[in-house]
Design an enzyme around this catalytic site. Structure first.
Site, short mmCIF file in Angstrom:
data_model
loop_
_atom_site.label_atom_id
_atom_site.label_comp_id
_atom_site.label_asym_id
_atom_site.label_seq_id
_atom_site.Cartn_x
_atom_site.Cartn_y
_atom_site.Cartn_z
N GLU A 16 0.85 -1.31 -0.10
CA GLU A 16 -0.02 -0.13 0.14
C GLU A 16 0.82 1.16 0.06
OE1 GLU A 16 -2.80 0.17 3.14
OE2 GLU A 16 -2.66 2.26 3.35
N GLU B 273 -2.76 11.93 2.92
CA GLU B 273 -3.36 11.29 3.94
C GLU B 273 -3.21 12.29 5.15
OE1 GLU B 273 -2.90 7.47 5.12
OE2 GLU B 273 -5.00 7.13 5.95
#
Ligand code: NAG
Ligand code: NAG
Ligand code: NAG
Ligand code: NAG
Ligand code: NAG
Length: 390
Positions: free
Chosen positions: A135, A140
């Site tokens: 990932e 974020e």
């Protein structure tokens, strides 16, 4: 795990800064943007956020995902419905139908990112057997955080080495832990109100056998090699990235399979809703329910800024292989996507579909007329997943 990455790409790709030829394989923008993405259509059962990720039909009817008059893509949390206690608020999680192998560069250009108390947006990538297969968290942040946090998440054995050449600040080096190997952006205006008032910016993520490298440019610093990139892109003049994960301590081909792109906004949940995290930028009484009670339920008080405004997402590749999952016997494998309808340009359409291509995986023999990539060694587990939901 053995991933059948094309040998030529693995050998040719060198350190970032080398001028590998990255050609455009997908552009997501304008009125056709959502053609290449699938809506999750289920509550957030991944990060325990207090949202229902709506279906495509609901996203459209509720105006949670649309292209505005200026041609920008809007992805937003429901900021009008009064939600009753014990219920969740509607939001959006979309993922590309295509997967992009090692040897890709991903661009993301936005003029607004979601922010506000309880808001947890992300632009990230994942392998088909996620959390196996890696990932990459490109964008974020939670609540009123003032900087972007980048990360990798992998199986045990991948780390970020010390002394890497990056402008960001490393906060954790073991990519196999729950929180991953994280790097905090040090440039200003990478998220939140600052990002919007600066006119937004652009991220580039180079997913390469030599490592994974992430750059961020605030609007007035976006290099012309990025803003004018159309059919190809050259990374060689970009300088030091914000985050660098060289392959010296993380064998990219071992820890990462082809990656699918994901854009989502959840509320509260494991990160934004953690009592101390929430309180650190949003205050409240410090209890575990503060995030939910003060934001998610009742008439929304402040989700006015809980939206993405995206100009484009582009993917460039050294291989021209854009992959899609397909079921082959009891395995799900990735095969070359020969569809042309989901993007304004698709080099995949001109890719050879000969099953004899040497870059095909060991399952290639089972596929007729398509280049097959093993999604995982012993991929029987994959059959349990429902790809319709991704
Ligand atoms: C989340 O829900 C979907 C749809 O029910 C299901 O297919 C998937 O396995 C669930 N994932 C987790 C991690 O529970
Ligand atoms: C879509 O909206 C309908 C009507 O509100 C609702 O019953 C359904 O659960 C929603 N489904 C999804 C996946 O968003
Ligand atoms: C809404 O949130 C923003 C930050 O996201 C904050 O600056 C503003 O004061 C808030 N407005 C209200 C009415 O709470
Ligand atoms: C860091 O990377 C930049 C850009 O590639 C390069 O100019 C610089 O010399 C590198 N610095 C070190 C210490 O390796
Ligand atoms: C909801 O968000 C949109 C932007 O996505 C904004 O234009 C609108 O004013 C907001 N509505 C409320 C009630 O906050």
């Amino acid at each position: 795990m053995h991933f059948a990455i094309p040998v030529a790409a693995a050998l040719l790709a060198s350190a970032h800064g080398a001028s590998a030829a990255y050609n455009l394989v997908r552009e997501y923008s304008g009125s056709s943007f959502f053609d290449g993405w699938e809506f999750y259509g289920n509550y957030d059962n991944l990060t325990n956020g207090d949202v229902n990720f709506v279906s495509a039909a609901n996203a459209s009817s509720e105006k949670l995902a649309y292209v505005n008059d200026a041609g920008k893509v809007i992805i937003t949390v429901d900021n009008t419905t009064s939600v009753t206690y014990n219920n969740k608020r509607d939001s959006v999680r979309v993922a590309t139908t295509d997967y992009f192998p090692v040897g890709s560069v991903i661009l993301f250009d936005a003029t607004h990112l979601p922010y506000g108390c309880s808001v947890w947006p992300s632009f990230w990538t994942k392998g088909i057997n996620w959390p196996a297969g890696g990932e990459i968290d490109i964008i974020e942040a939670v609540n009123l955080m003032t900087y972007n946090q980048m990360a990798l998440h992998t199986n045990a054995g991948c780390t970020q080495p010390s002394g890497v050449n990056q402008t960001g600040a490393t906060s954790a080096t073991d990519c196999g832990t729950t929180s991953g190997c994280t790097v905090a952006e040090q440039q200003s205006n990478s998220v939140g109100a600052g990002f919007a008032s600066a006119g937004g910016g652009v991220w580039a993520a180079q997913f390469d056998s030599s490592g994974i490298f992430i750059w961020f440019w605030t609007r007035n610093s976006v290099p012309s090699s990025v803003s004018s990139a159309t059919n190809s892109i050259d990374t060689s003049s970009w300088g030091t990235p914000s985050a660098a994960y060289p392959s010296s301590s993380c064998n990219i081909n071992n820890f990462f399979t082809a990656q699918q792109l994901v854009i989502d906004i959840t509320l509260c949940g494991d990160w934004a809703g953690a009592a101390s995290i929430y309180q650190s930028t949003c205050g409240g009484d410090g209890t575990a329910t503060a995030c939910y009670l003060n934001n998610v339920i009742n008439t929304p008080v402040n989700y006015t800024n809980a939206y993405f405004e995206i100009s484009y997402v582009k993917v460039f590749s050294t291989t021209n292989d854009v992959l899609v999952p397909t079921v082959s016997g009891t395995n799900t494998v990735l095969v070359t996507d020969t569809a042309t309808s989901t993007a304004s340009k698709s080099s995949a359409s001109s890719t050879s579909t000969s099953g004899s291509d040497s870059s095909g995986g060991s399952n290639g023999a089972a596929m007729t007329g398509a280049k097959a990539y093993a999604a995982i060694a012993g991929a029987t587990v994959v059959a349990a997943l429902s790809f319709v939901l991704f």
